[in-house]
Design a protein around this motif. Structure first.
Motif, PDB file in Angstrom:
ATOM      1  N   LEU A 214      -0.164  -6.972  -9.927  1.00 29.29           N
ATOM      2  CA  LEU A 214      -1.489  -6.418  -9.668  1.00 29.29           C
ATOM      3  C   LEU A 214      -1.367  -5.014  -9.105  1.00 29.29           C
ATOM      4  O   LEU A 214      -0.543  -4.764  -8.215  1.00 29.29           O
ATOM      5  CB  LEU A 214      -2.266  -7.308  -8.687  1.00 29.29           C
ATOM      6  CG  LEU A 214      -3.646  -6.818  -8.250  1.00 29.29           C
ATOM      7  CD1 LEU A 214      -4.581  -6.732  -9.444  1.00 29.29           C
ATOM      8  CD2 LEU A 214      -4.220  -7.710  -7.166  1.00 29.29           C
ATOM      9  N   ILE A 215      -2.183  -4.104  -9.643  1.00 28.78           N
ATOM     10  CA  ILE A 215      -2.332  -2.750  -9.100  1.00 28.78           C
ATOM     11  C   ILE A 215      -3.803  -2.587  -8.767  1.00 28.78           C
ATOM     12  O   ILE A 215      -4.652  -2.654  -9.662  1.00 28.78           O
ATOM     13  CB  ILE A 215      -1.876  -1.667 -10.090  1.00 28.78           C
ATOM     14  CG1 ILE A 215      -0.394  -1.857 -10.439  1.00 28.78           C
ATOM     15  CG2 ILE A 215      -2.106  -0.277  -9.510  1.00 28.78           C
ATOM     16  CD1 ILE A 215       0.110  -0.870 -11.471  1.00 28.78           C
ATOM     17  N   GLN A 216      -4.111  -2.369  -7.488  1.00 29.13           N
ATOM     18  CA  GLN A 216      -5.493  -2.349  -7.037  1.00 29.13           C
ATOM     19  C   GLN A 216      -5.678  -1.236  -6.020  1.00 29.13           C
ATOM     20  O   GLN A 216      -4.820  -1.025  -5.148  1.00 29.13           O
ATOM     21  CB  GLN A 216      -5.870  -3.699  -6.415  1.00 29.13           C
ATOM     22  CG  GLN A 216      -7.324  -3.803  -5.975  1.00 29.13           C
ATOM     23  CD  GLN A 216      -7.645  -5.174  -5.413  1.00 29.13           C
ATOM     24  OE1 GLN A 216      -6.769  -6.043  -5.363  1.00 29.13           O
ATOM     25  NE2 GLN A 216      -8.884  -5.380  -4.992  1.00 29.13           N
ATOM     26  N   ALA A 217      -6.795  -0.515  -6.161  1.00 23.17           N
ATOM     27  CA  ALA A 217      -7.119   0.557  -5.219  1.00 23.17           C
ATOM     28  C   ALA A 217      -7.915  -0.005  -4.050  1.00 23.17           C
ATOM     29  O   ALA A 217      -8.390  -1.152  -4.081  1.00 23.17           O
ATOM     30  CB  ALA A 217      -7.912   1.652  -5.917  1.00 23.17           C
ATOM     31  N   ARG A 218      -8.082   0.798  -3.032  1.00 27.07           N
ATOM     32  CA  ARG A 218      -8.894   0.387  -1.902  1.00 27.07           C
ATOM     33  C   ARG A 218     -10.366   0.323  -2.298  1.00 27.07           C
ATOM     34  O   ARG A 218     -10.772   0.815  -3.337  1.00 27.07           O
ATOM     35  CB  ARG A 218      -8.694   1.353  -0.734  1.00 27.07           C
ATOM     36  CG  ARG A 218      -7.289   1.310  -0.145  1.00 27.07           C
ATOM     37  CD  ARG A 218      -7.177   2.258   1.028  1.00 27.07           C
ATOM     38  NE  ARG A 218      -5.843   2.214   1.622  1.00 27.07           N
ATOM     39  CZ  ARG A 218      -5.465   2.973   2.655  1.00 27.07           C
ATOM     40  NH1 ARG A 218      -6.328   3.828   3.192  1.00 27.07           N
ATOM     41  NH2 ARG A 218      -4.238   2.871   3.125  1.00 27.07           N
ATOM     42  N   ALA A 219     -11.142  -0.266  -1.403  1.00 24.98           N
ATOM     43  CA  ALA A 219     -12.550  -0.488  -1.729  1.00 24.98           C
ATOM     44  C   ALA A 219     -13.310   0.821  -1.889  1.00 24.98           C
ATOM     45  O   ALA A 219     -14.228   0.917  -2.695  1.00 24.98           O
ATOM     46  CB  ALA A 219     -13.202  -1.347  -0.653  1.00 24.98           C
ATOM     47  N   SER A 220     -12.939   1.834  -1.158  1.00 28.38           N
ATOM     48  CA  SER A 220     -13.685   3.099  -1.186  1.00 28.38           C
ATOM     49  C   SER A 220     -12.970   4.207  -1.961  1.00 28.38           C
ATOM     50  O   SER A 220     -13.367   5.356  -1.875  1.00 28.38           O
ATOM     51  CB  SER A 220     -13.935   3.573   0.245  1.00 28.38           C
ATOM     52  OG  SER A 220     -12.701   3.756   0.935  1.00 28.38           O
TER      53      SER A 220
ATOM     54  N   THR B  23       0.845  -1.189   0.000  1.00 26.89           N
ATOM     55  CA  THR B  23       0.000   0.000   0.000  1.00 26.89           C
ATOM     56  C   THR B  23       0.878   1.236   0.000  1.00 26.89           C
ATOM     57  O   THR B  23       1.776   1.358   0.836  1.00 26.89           O
ATOM     58  CB  THR B  23      -0.932   0.019   1.223  1.00 26.89           C
ATOM     59  OG1 THR B  23      -1.703  -1.180   1.231  1.00 26.89           O
ATOM     60  CG2 THR B  23      -1.858   1.220   1.177  1.00 26.89           C
ATOM     61  N   VAL B  24       0.600   2.151  -0.939  1.00 25.65           N
ATOM     62  CA  VAL B  24       1.319   3.416  -1.036  1.00 25.65           C
ATOM     63  C   VAL B  24       0.333   4.522  -0.698  1.00 25.65           C
ATOM     64  O   VAL B  24      -0.662   4.707  -1.415  1.00 25.65           O
ATOM     65  CB  VAL B  24       1.925   3.633  -2.429  1.00 25.65           C
ATOM     66  CG1 VAL B  24       2.604   4.984  -2.500  1.00 25.65           C
ATOM     67  CG2 VAL B  24       2.915   2.520  -2.750  1.00 25.65           C
ATOM     68  N   THR B  25       0.576   5.240   0.375  1.00 28.39           N
ATOM     69  CA  THR B  25      -0.278   6.352   0.778  1.00 28.39           C
ATOM     70  C   THR B  25       0.453   7.649   0.461  1.00 28.39           C
ATOM     71  O   THR B  25       1.480   7.956   1.046  1.00 28.39           O
ATOM     72  CB  THR B  25      -0.603   6.280   2.272  1.00 28.39           C
ATOM     73  OG1 THR B  25      -1.206   5.019   2.552  1.00 28.39           O
ATOM     74  CG2 THR B  25      -1.542   7.398   2.673  1.00 28.39           C
TER      75      THR B  25
ATOM     76  N   ASP C 187      -0.978  14.250  -5.522  1.00 27.25           N
ATOM     77  CA  ASP C 187      -0.269  13.874  -6.752  1.00 27.25           C
ATOM     78  C   ASP C 187      -0.049  12.375  -6.872  1.00 27.25           C
ATOM     79  O   ASP C 187       0.384  11.908  -7.924  1.00 27.25           O
ATOM     80  CB  ASP C 187       1.088  14.595  -6.804  1.00 27.25           C
ATOM     81  CG  ASP C 187       0.924  16.101  -6.904  1.00 27.25           C
ATOM     82  OD1 ASP C 187      -0.147  16.533  -7.362  1.00 27.25           O
ATOM     83  OD2 ASP C 187       1.848  16.823  -6.510  1.00 27.25           O
ATOM     84  N   GLY C 188      -0.312  11.604  -5.825  1.00 32.73           N
ATOM     85  CA  GLY C 188      -0.152  10.167  -5.902  1.00 32.73           C
ATOM     86  C   GLY C 188       1.297   9.753  -5.778  1.00 32.73           C
ATOM     87  O   GLY C 188       2.157  10.501  -5.304  1.00 32.73           O
TER      88      GLY C 188
END
Length: 312
Positions: A198-204, A180-182, A186-187
């Motif tokens: 795999l690149i996946q965002a959080r559920a919300s 997880t990258v927080t 700008d990301g």
């Protein structure tokens, strides 16, 4: 009677004279007595001796008092001195300890119910050396950054069995199941290529892959899958959006496929007049790849000489 007394006196005189002559002939001398000298110290010598004895006694008393005071202040005991206790397995320090010179130890461990805190006004540096005294590893905790200089950096799990993070001169490997990258608005910014399964965002939260000034390229030897399980998928570009397949096909499989804002290509003088009574249209592709709409009839109306293809 008088004659006999006279004879006795004469005899006594002769005898005394014979004794004196005999004594002189034998050179006899009467024993003389040795001179008597006084024994002891008198005067200023005696006073100096007493003064030195008193000074020595006072010095001994002061030394004894200082020794007792130092023992009491430093808290000397059989186990150690003050906060420093000597154990069979090492040395134990209680409270805050300050070292002015380098400290060489095999292990530093805190108590079970407390933390181990290393403090310094500038930085804390830990060095590791080999048998020849050469520096093989260094960890520096400074006011601005934490620096580690070593051939290989490893981060393991709490039990020490699983390898979580590895870094060396050639690559950086993360073996965790989820990374997880927080970051801020700008990301996360990557200067070079990123390889991941795999690149996946959080559920919300939304997942956004963007290259503001360059191109965004996704490559895989067996294909790239981009999916949104519970939301829309949007692919946009400022200029051209190119889908290219060198050996296969491009498949758009959906219940409905919408291509909005497609131009209308006709030979009519006015496109508005041609589309007033038209309900169905045909999607045409120019040789250059541009897509446009053409009125649908019994046969295809797509023409390579359409005005859309000529001006594309």
């Amino acid at each position: 009677m008088e004659q006999s007394a006279t004879l006795d006196i004469e005899t006594l005189k002769i005898t005394q004279e014979q004794f004196i002559l005999a004594s002189q002939s034998l050179h006899l001398q009467r024993p003389a007595c040795d001179p008597v000298y006084p024994v002891g110290l008198y005067g200023w010598r005696k006073r100096c001796l007493y003064f030195f004895l008193l000074l020595l006694l006072a010095t001994m008393i002061v030394n004894l008092a200082l020794t007792v005071w130092i023992i009491k202040v430093m808290n000397f005991s059989v186990d150690g001195m003050g906060n420093l206790q000597l154990k069979q397995d090492g040395i134990r320090l209680e409270g805050i300890s300050e070292f002015l010179l380098p400290l060489y130890v095999n292990e530093i461990q805190s108590r079970r119910d407390s933390l181990l805190v290393l403090r310094s006004d500038k930085n804390v540096t830990m060095n590791a050396r080999n048998n020849q005294g050469q520096l093989t590893g260094q960890l520096t905790v400074g006011p601005e950054a934490v620096e580690a200089q070593c051939q290989r950096l490893e981060v393991r799990s709490s039990d020490g069995g699983k390898l979580l993070f590895t870094a060396d001169e050639e690559e950086v490997v993360m073996t965790t199941e989820k990374f997880t990258v927080t970051a801020g608005s700008d990301g996360a910014v990557f200067g070079h290529s990123v390889e991941t399964p795999l690149i996946q965002a959080r559920a919300s939260e939304d997942l956004k892959l963007e290259s503001p000034t360059r191109t965004l390229t996704m490559e895989a030897p067996r294909g790239v899958e981009v999916s949104a399980a519970k939301g829309p998928l949007k692919v946009s570009g400022r200029k051209d959006l190119q889908l290219e397949s060198t050996e296969g096909e491009i498949l758009l499989d959906a219940n409905s496929i919408q291509l909005g804002s497609l131009p209308l290509g006709v030979y009519a003088a006015s496109a508005a007049q041609a589309s007033e009574d038209q309900a169905l249209y045909e999607v045409c592709v120019c040789p250059s790849g541009k897509i446009y709409l053409s009125p649908a009839e019994s046969s295809s109306t797509c023409q390579a000489m359409s005005n859309i293809c000529l001006w594309s």
